[in-house]
Design a protein around this motif. Sequence first.
Motif, mmCIF file in Angstrom:
data_model
loop_
_atom_site.group_PDB
_atom_site.id
_atom_site.type_symbol
_atom_site.label_atom_id
_atom_site.label_comp_id
_atom_site.label_asym_id
_atom_site.label_seq_id
_atom_site.Cartn_x
_atom_site.Cartn_y
_atom_site.Cartn_z
ATOM 1 N N SER A 41 0.829 -1.210 0.000
ATOM 2 C CA SER A 41 0.000 0.000 0.000
ATOM 3 C C SER A 41 0.862 1.258 0.000
ATOM 4 O O SER A 41 0.588 2.214 -0.737
ATOM 5 C CB SER A 41 -0.915 0.013 1.239
ATOM 6 N N GLN A 42 1.925 1.243 0.816
ATOM 7 C CA GLN A 42 2.794 2.412 0.887
ATOM 8 C C GLN A 42 3.492 2.677 -0.430
ATOM 9 O O GLN A 42 3.582 3.812 -0.885
ATOM 10 C CB GLN A 42 3.826 2.227 2.002
ATOM 11 N N SER A 43 3.971 1.631 -1.056
ATOM 12 C CA SER A 43 4.746 1.812 -2.286
ATOM 13 C C SER A 43 3.864 2.150 -3.484
ATOM 14 O O SER A 43 4.285 2.880 -4.379
ATOM 15 C CB SER A 43 5.565 0.554 -2.580
ATOM 16 N N LYS A 44 2.629 1.640 -3.486
ATOM 17 C CA LYS A 44 1.791 1.783 -4.677
ATOM 18 C C LYS A 44 0.743 2.895 -4.586
ATOM 19 O O LYS A 44 0.373 3.470 -5.608
ATOM 20 C CB LYS A 44 1.068 0.459 -4.963
ATOM 21 N N SER A 99 -9.533 10.105 3.804
ATOM 22 C CA SER A 99 -8.915 8.813 3.490
ATOM 23 C C SER A 99 -7.500 8.695 4.031
ATOM 24 O O SER A 99 -7.031 7.598 4.324
ATOM 25 C CB SER A 99 -8.904 8.603 1.970
ATOM 26 N N ALA A 100 -6.835 9.836 4.151
ATOM 27 C CA ALA A 100 -5.474 9.807 4.705
ATOM 28 C C ALA A 100 -5.482 9.243 6.122
ATOM 29 O O ALA A 100 -4.566 8.510 6.521
ATOM 30 C CB ALA A 100 -4.880 11.216 4.696
ATOM 31 N N GLY A 101 -6.531 9.580 6.870
ATOM 32 C CA GLY A 101 -6.646 9.028 8.216
ATOM 33 C C GLY A 101 -6.841 7.528 8.195
ATOM 34 O O GLY A 101 -6.218 6.798 8.981
ATOM 35 N N GLN A 102 -7.704 7.047 7.298
ATOM 36 C CA GLN A 102 -7.931 5.606 7.177
ATOM 37 C C GLN A 102 -6.655 4.903 6.731
ATOM 38 O O GLN A 102 -6.314 3.825 7.234
ATOM 39 C CB GLN A 102 -9.052 5.338 6.163
ATOM 40 N N PHE A 103 -5.969 5.521 5.787
ATOM 41 C CA PHE A 103 -4.750 4.937 5.237
ATOM 42 C C PHE A 103 -3.683 4.838 6.324
ATOM 43 O O PHE A 103 -3.063 3.781 6.522
ATOM 44 C CB PHE A 103 -4.256 5.793 4.069
ATOM 45 N N ALA A 104 -3.478 5.948 7.052
ATOM 46 C CA ALA A 104 -2.449 5.967 8.103
ATOM 47 C C ALA A 104 -2.788 5.001 9.228
ATOM 48 O O ALA A 104 -1.909 4.354 9.794
ATOM 49 C CB ALA A 104 -2.288 7.385 8.641
ATOM 50 N N ALA A 105 -4.075 4.905 9.565
ATOM 51 C CA ALA A 105 -4.490 3.968 10.622
ATOM 52 C C ALA A 105 -4.227 2.526 10.213
ATOM 53 O O ALA A 105 -3.863 1.684 11.035
ATOM 54 C CB ALA A 105 -5.968 4.172 10.942
ATOM 55 N N ALA A 106 -4.404 2.239 8.909
ATOM 56 C CA ALA A 106 -4.184 0.883 8.416
ATOM 57 C C ALA A 106 -2.695 0.544 8.359
ATOM 58 O O ALA A 106 -2.293 -0.581 8.673
ATOM 59 C CB ALA A 106 -4.803 0.727 7.022
ATOM 60 N N GLU A 134 4.106 4.557 11.471
ATOM 61 C CA GLU A 134 5.195 4.909 10.545
ATOM 62 C C GLU A 134 4.720 5.719 9.349
ATOM 63 O O GLU A 134 5.507 6.414 8.690
ATOM 64 C CB GLU A 134 5.916 3.637 10.068
ATOM 65 N N ALA A 135 3.409 5.635 9.040
ATOM 66 C CA ALA A 135 2.875 6.385 7.898
ATOM 67 C C ALA A 135 2.624 7.848 8.248
ATOM 68 O O ALA A 135 2.501 8.687 7.348
ATOM 69 C CB ALA A 135 1.583 5.738 7.405
ATOM 70 N N ILE A 144 -7.408 14.070 12.000
ATOM 71 C CA ILE A 144 -6.373 14.171 13.041
ATOM 72 C C ILE A 144 -6.901 13.593 14.367
ATOM 73 O O ILE A 144 -6.204 12.838 15.065
ATOM 74 C CB ILE A 144 -5.936 15.642 13.228
ATOM 75 N N ILE A 145 -8.134 13.942 14.701
ATOM 76 C CA ILE A 145 -8.723 13.468 15.960
ATOM 77 C C ILE A 145 -8.875 11.948 15.942
ATOM 78 O O ILE A 145 -8.546 11.262 16.916
ATOM 79 C CB ILE A 145 -10.077 14.163 16.205
ATOM 80 N N GLN A 146 -9.361 11.413 14.835
ATOM 81 C CA GLN A 146 -9.528 9.961 14.720
ATOM 82 C C GLN A 146 -8.194 9.241 14.824
ATOM 83 O O GLN A 146 -8.080 8.186 15.471
ATOM 84 C CB GLN A 146 -10.230 9.618 13.408
ATOM 85 N N LEU A 147 -7.183 9.811 14.184
ATOM 86 C CA LEU A 147 -5.845 9.212 14.272
ATOM 87 C C LEU A 147 -5.334 9.231 15.710
ATOM 88 O O LEU A 147 -4.776 8.241 16.198
ATOM 89 C CB LEU A 147 -4.869 9.958 13.359
ATOM 90 N N ALA A 148 -5.538 10.348 16.374
ATOM 91 C CA ALA A 148 -5.067 10.478 17.754
ATOM 92 C C ALA A 148 -5.761 9.464 18.658
ATOM 93 O O ALA A 148 -5.130 8.862 19.539
ATOM 94 C CB ALA A 148 -5.320 11.892 18.268
ATOM 95 N N LEU A 149 -7.064 9.269 18.445
ATOM 96 C CA LEU A 149 -7.816 8.327 19.268
ATOM 97 C C LEU A 149 -7.489 6.886 18.910
ATOM 98 O O LEU A 149 -7.657 5.981 19.734
ATOM 99 C CB LEU A 149 -9.318 8.579 19.108
#
Length: 573
Positions: free
Chosen positions: A348-351, A374-381, A385-386, A413-418
């Motif tokens: 996912s990271q490379s592609k 989607s960036a939040g969903q992507f980073a959470a997945a 490190e993302a 940002i809030i979702q990522l933090a939680l």
Amino acid sequence: MSENPFEVLKEDMENEEVYLKVNAMHRVRVVATLLGSDKIKSQLIPYFETLLKKEDDEVLFALAEELGNIAQIIPNQSSCLLALLEQLAGFDETVVREQAVRSITIVCGFLGDNEIANTIVPMIIRLASNDTNFTCRVSAVSLMCPLYARAGNQKEKIRQKFTELCSEETPMVRRAVATKIGEIAQFMDKIHVIQDLIPVLKQLCQDEQDQVRLLCMESLMNIAKILNSGENKTNILPLIIQSAEDKSWRVRLALSKIFADLAEAVGKEIADSSLIQIFSNLLKDTECDVRVIAVKSLARFIKFVSPEKLNLIVPLLQLLSKDPFSQVKQNACEVIGQIASLLPKEYSQSKLQQYLIDLMADDNQDVRRNAAKSAGQFAAAIGPEALNQFVPFLKKCMDDPKWRVRKETMQTIIQLALTVKNPDVFNKQLESVFVMFLKDRAAEVRSMGLSQLPALIATYKQEWAVGNFLSKCVETLSKDVGSLYRINALYAIQQISFAVDGPVAQDRLWPIVQKCLKDTVPNIRFVSIRVAKSLSKKIDNQQTLNQIKQAINELIEDPDRDVKFYAQEALQN
């Protein structure tokens, strides 16, 4: 005026205003209740017969509706209404016809299976065999679906007549069959679905009218749910392939809408082996509307595909993320965020990561907003490190001129933090972006930050709230910034007060609020009063409580009436 309810109805129906006659018709159930079953049959129904040829469609629609209500008044004798409803079912006006069909269905609910077979089925056959009025045949198709299961030994007649109507010259009848074929299949034995309905469906999918072919798509999905994997591969898959290559973009659009449901219906084996390639063509369709809907369906379609087959979709997402049509890119953002949790992290990271980052800088605000989400969903997945890659771009999104983009970014940002729940990661990566809500220009963004602040305090504890975050609030209050930002900081302090104990509220929060009670801006002063009142509920020290009371009491004579009001209210309570 006559006191006889029937005569009153007749007088009302003589009015020239259509709306008055419609109102009178909607009072028919009251009249019917007063008349009783014998007079309904001897007086009311013959009178309704006289109205059929002279009244407007609005009145006839009301009549068709009220006949269904009368059936509930005389359930054991409701069959006397069928002759009238049969006539209404053949009217040209669609709403009258459809309401008549609904009322016939209500009447059928009070009939036994023998009456259905001996009375209703012959009526359906009469309607279906009416060569002079195609609307009768359309109504017959609508009646076949709910009544087929109760037709007993007459089921074969209904199946035969239904298949005959498929070859109708009148497009309206073929459209009705195309709409209802999937519904009637739910009530048939599978052997009849395969022997009788599948050939009909194949014929309709090749109809010369694209509207007929389009209406087949929903039925295609409903029939696929009945069949097993092998039967779907033999009977349904060829029709899907054919529809995906249809010359009419509207048919391809209709197929795209239901593609995820089709994948669920036919099963993972067919989805993996055949549907991915078919769907790939829809995602690359020359018509932009088809691509928009296809990408929207893709968000659900990927759930019914084996993970090892998903890598076939990734090149398409790369293509869709650069589509010239903004709605395609909006929907592509959503898929990228979801598919990241199904693919290997490194893949996912490379592609996909760079494509999502590029979408966060798109010219269209809706694309940027969806990309931020989607960036939040992507980073959470992917994991913490993302965040190194995404946080700079999320911070840039918080400077976006469009508040909706900033609001979505703040939510991300809030979702990522939680989700992360790691103080070190939060402090290094996310906190600097989160605190930007304190000075955001849009009230929606500021409200978003405030509403989620309690959850963040609960996650990162009192130490963070009275440490780094409180210092940011003080910084906002001390700088010569707009009063709205300072009010926002005060409300943030109020949220902190709910989570801390008395000594902290007394030593750390009260001195800040005490200073704001003397601010030159009236709005700051009355918000400070409200915050001070919240602090007083936490503090036990009587000396400090006296200070709070004295500070508020000084504002009783404030020149601003709002400040005076809140001061008086605080002291009273």
